[in-house]
Design a protein around this motif. Sequence first.
Motif, PDB file in Angstrom:
ATOM      1  N   VAL A 122      -4.619 -26.543   6.828  1.00  0.00           N
ATOM      2  CA  VAL A 122      -5.404 -25.297   6.803  1.00  0.00           C
ATOM      3  C   VAL A 122      -4.464 -24.210   6.310  1.00  0.00           C
ATOM      4  N   MET A 123      -4.871 -23.501   5.257  1.00  0.00           N
ATOM      5  CA  MET A 123      -3.980 -22.561   4.580  1.00  0.00           C
ATOM      6  C   MET A 123      -4.255 -21.123   5.029  1.00  0.00           C
ATOM      7  N   PHE A 124      -3.211 -20.430   5.433  1.00  0.00           N
ATOM      8  CA  PHE A 124      -3.299 -19.014   5.811  1.00  0.00           C
ATOM      9  C   PHE A 124      -2.362 -18.232   4.893  1.00  0.00           C
ATOM     10  N   LEU A 125      -2.915 -17.234   4.194  1.00  0.00           N
ATOM     11  CA  LEU A 125      -2.130 -16.501   3.201  1.00  0.00           C
ATOM     12  C   LEU A 125      -2.154 -15.009   3.485  1.00  0.00           C
ATOM     13  N   ASP A 126      -0.999 -14.427   3.634  1.00  0.00           N
ATOM     14  CA  ASP A 126      -0.859 -12.974   3.675  1.00  0.00           C
ATOM     15  C   ASP A 126      -1.181 -12.449   2.273  1.00  0.00           C
ATOM     16  N   TYR A 127      -1.481 -11.140   2.144  1.00  0.00           N
ATOM     17  CA  TYR A 127      -1.810 -10.633   0.807  1.00  0.00           C
ATOM     18  C   TYR A 127      -0.634  -9.909   0.152  1.00  0.00           C
ATOM     19  N   ASP A 128      -0.304  -8.709   0.657  1.00  0.00           N
ATOM     20  CA  ASP A 128       0.735  -7.895  -0.010  1.00  0.00           C
ATOM     21  C   ASP A 128       2.115  -8.520   0.137  1.00  0.00           C
ATOM     22  N   GLY A 129       2.771  -8.733  -1.002  1.00  0.00           N
ATOM     23  CA  GLY A 129       4.111  -9.327  -0.977  1.00  0.00           C
ATOM     24  C   GLY A 129       4.085 -10.832  -0.984  1.00  0.00           C
ATOM     25  N   THR A 130       2.866 -11.426  -0.852  1.00  0.00           N
ATOM     26  CA  THR A 130       2.729 -12.892  -0.846  1.00  0.00           C
ATOM     27  C   THR A 130       1.866 -13.336  -2.028  1.00  0.00           C
ATOM     28  N   LEU A 131       0.624 -12.804  -2.095  1.00  0.00           N
ATOM     29  CA  LEU A 131      -0.236 -13.112  -3.249  1.00  0.00           C
ATOM     30  C   LEU A 131      -0.093 -12.042  -4.327  1.00  0.00           C
ATOM     31  N   SER A 132       0.244 -10.827  -3.909  1.00  0.00           N
ATOM     32  CA  SER A 132       0.443  -9.749  -4.893  1.00  0.00           C
ATOM     33  C   SER A 132       1.847  -9.196  -4.697  1.00  0.00           C
ATOM     34  N   PRO A 133       2.529  -8.857  -5.801  1.00  0.00           N
ATOM     35  CA  PRO A 133       3.879  -8.293  -5.658  1.00  0.00           C
ATOM     36  C   PRO A 133       3.845  -6.903  -5.012  1.00  0.00           C
ATOM     37  N   ILE A 134       4.921  -6.530  -4.341  1.00  0.00           N
ATOM     38  CA  ILE A 134       5.020  -5.198  -3.752  1.00  0.00           C
ATOM     39  C   ILE A 134       5.186  -4.180  -4.885  1.00  0.00           C
ATOM     40  N   VAL A 135       4.311  -3.177  -4.902  1.00  0.00           N
ATOM     41  CA  VAL A 135       4.370  -2.137  -5.944  1.00  0.00           C
ATOM     42  C   VAL A 135       4.409  -0.768  -5.263  1.00  0.00           C
ATOM     43  N   GLU A 136       4.716   0.254  -6.036  1.00  0.00           N
ATOM     44  CA  GLU A 136       4.859   1.611  -5.483  1.00  0.00           C
ATOM     45  C   GLU A 136       3.550   2.125  -4.880  1.00  0.00           C
ATOM     46  N   ASP A 137       2.436   1.883  -5.625  1.00  0.00           N
ATOM     47  CA  ASP A 137       1.145   2.456  -5.223  1.00  0.00           C
ATOM     48  C   ASP A 137       0.279   1.389  -4.539  1.00  0.00           C
ATOM     49  N   PRO A 138       0.003   1.515  -3.245  1.00  0.00           N
ATOM     50  CA  PRO A 138      -0.787   0.496  -2.534  1.00  0.00           C
ATOM     51  C   PRO A 138      -2.152   0.242  -3.160  1.00  0.00           C
ATOM     52  N   ASP A 139      -2.685   1.231  -3.857  1.00  0.00           N
ATOM     53  CA  ASP A 139      -4.016   1.035  -4.458  1.00  0.00           C
ATOM     54  C   ASP A 139      -3.952   0.228  -5.756  1.00  0.00           C
ATOM     55  N   LYS A 140      -2.703  -0.076  -6.180  1.00  0.00           N
ATOM     56  CA  LYS A 140      -2.566  -0.825  -7.445  1.00  0.00           C
ATOM     57  C   LYS A 140      -1.914  -2.197  -7.225  1.00  0.00           C
ATOM     58  N   ALA A 141      -2.092  -2.731  -6.019  1.00  0.00           N
ATOM     59  CA  ALA A 141      -1.443  -4.020  -5.681  1.00  0.00           C
ATOM     60  C   ALA A 141      -2.363  -5.155  -6.101  1.00  0.00           C
ATOM     61  N   TYR A 142      -2.523  -5.316  -7.415  1.00  0.00           N
ATOM     62  CA  TYR A 142      -3.478  -6.303  -7.915  1.00  0.00           C
ATOM     63  C   TYR A 142      -2.921  -7.727  -7.873  1.00  0.00           C
ATOM     64  N   ILE A 143      -3.833  -8.687  -7.652  1.00  0.00           N
ATOM     65  CA  ILE A 143      -3.484 -10.112  -7.721  1.00  0.00           C
ATOM     66  C   ILE A 143      -3.691 -10.528  -9.166  1.00  0.00           C
ATOM     67  N   THR A 144      -2.840 -11.389  -9.703  1.00  0.00           N
ATOM     68  CA  THR A 144      -3.022 -11.808 -11.101  1.00  0.00           C
ATOM     69  C   THR A 144      -4.215 -12.773 -11.183  1.00  0.00           C
ATOM     70  N   HIS A 145      -4.779 -12.870 -12.387  1.00  0.00           N
ATOM     71  CA  HIS A 145      -5.888 -13.818 -12.611  1.00  0.00           C
ATOM     72  C   HIS A 145      -5.436 -15.236 -12.263  1.00  0.00           C
ATOM     73  N   GLU A 146      -4.194 -15.565 -12.661  1.00  0.00           N
ATOM     74  CA  GLU A 146      -3.673 -16.928 -12.413  1.00  0.00           C
ATOM     75  C   GLU A 146      -3.584 -17.196 -10.906  1.00  0.00           C
ATOM     76  N   MET A 147      -3.116 -16.195 -10.153  1.00  0.00           N
ATOM     77  CA  MET A 147      -2.997 -16.395  -8.694  1.00  0.00           C
ATOM     78  C   MET A 147      -4.395 -16.533  -8.085  1.00  0.00           C
ATOM     79  N   ARG A 148      -5.341 -15.727  -8.570  1.00  0.00           N
ATOM     80  CA  ARG A 148      -6.711 -15.835  -8.041  1.00  0.00           C
ATOM     81  C   ARG A 148      -7.267 -17.238  -8.270  1.00  0.00           C
ATOM     82  N   GLU A 149      -7.015 -17.801  -9.448  1.00  0.00           N
ATOM     83  CA  GLU A 149      -7.496 -19.157  -9.765  1.00  0.00           C
ATOM     84  C   GLU A 149      -6.839 -20.192  -8.847  1.00  0.00           C
TER      85      GLU A 149
END
Length: 378
Positions: A122-149
């Motif tokens: 059973v997979m448990f995934l954190d989001y910020d810093g795990t699926l999306s890289p840490i960026v300056e602006d929290p509103d711009k912490a996008y997941i890549t298309h490849e990671m979403r797939e």
Amino acid sequence: MMNQNVIVSDRKAILGSKTVTVSNSPLFSSPPTYFTFPRHKFLELLEAADKNSNNINKNNLGAGKIASWVDSMRDSSPTRLRSSSRDSVSDNDHKASWIVRFPSALNMFDEIVNAAKGKQIVMFLDYDGTLSPIVEDPDKAYITHEMREVVKNVALNFPTAIVTGRSIDKVRGFVKLNEIYYAGSHGMDIEGPTSEYAYGGESNQGVLFQPAREFVPMIEKVYKILEEKTKWIPGAMVENNKFCLSVHFRRVDEKRWTGLAEQVKSVLIDYPQLKLTQGRKVLEIRPTIKWDKGQALNFLLKSLGFEKSEDVVPVYIGDDRTDEDAFKVLRERGQGFGILVSKVPKETNASYSLQDPSQVNEFLRRLVEWKRKTVGEA
Ligand SMILES: O=P(O)(O)OC[C@H]1O[C@H](O[C@H]2O[C@H](CO)[C@@H](O)[C@H](O)[C@H]2O)[C@H](O)[C@@H](O)[C@@H]1O
């Protein structure tokens, strides 16, 4: 827990050899660097690293004085592992002994999947810093298309949940997947999948649990007060995550951190039912209820019918201090394992490590490949 076995067997193996060679690949450098130690020196390093982590474990990051707040604001989260005394263990030695204790999940992939053979991951995934890289602006912490797939493919092969400090609405907006469970607001807002293809189907659709519902008016009130009190600090940002708040200081000049901490403390002093923990350049403000990402992991395993199962392997991948609550629960359950996402040695209850979201992507991709192969061979 498997990692402990790995370490125990390493130590047995070590006793049989005069020297020990460890590689710090791929966590700290590539191409990999190898360190060879005389056996006695290597065991000293492990002792020193264990002692150091025990000392740090005792550190209390409670409210305390402003100065101690600012000190802990300087540390990334979870606590950065520092050598307890320079003369005993150098930084390089530290990294070497740390990688032995928390080996790369990519290097240990075969051991990990062999331990999961015939069991349900059973997979448990954190989001910020795990699926999306840490960026300056929290509103711009996008997941890549490849990671979403990749996450979508994981969810088509294993029950999958995203467990995040973000509100569910916000993280759904980033992830855009209906086949997964969401535990937003640091696990205080749990929803099932909306796609019938997801594990658990209809029975788990919609809102599953919100243990902090009665705190919403207080959170909204404190959000407004904090916004007013911090608006004069350039770069400060208060984020409303429905059942909790984040006060961001990543873009605040360090000279202003004390002022920011004083403003936050002046508000929280009137709200004893709210507690503060440190995140990655963020002050996390949550209700003082006994609920965190670890409780959310237990709740989701129960919702999926694995509460008492001996044949479940929960895997939790996270990068931050609040993920440590989930790593701890896995150790208490004696099932599955945590994987810390970090480029530097950190105090952690995880068993393995990965360097960044791109390595998380690689690990998840290999896991889906392995599952498809084993199903194909069945
Ligand atoms: O539990 P998580 O999914 O890891 O969420 C923890 C916090 O993540 C976000 O803040 C962090 O990421 C931001 C974007 O990369 C970064 O700017 C910030 O400095 C980091 O602390 C989110 O904004 C918070 O609300 C979450 O609690």
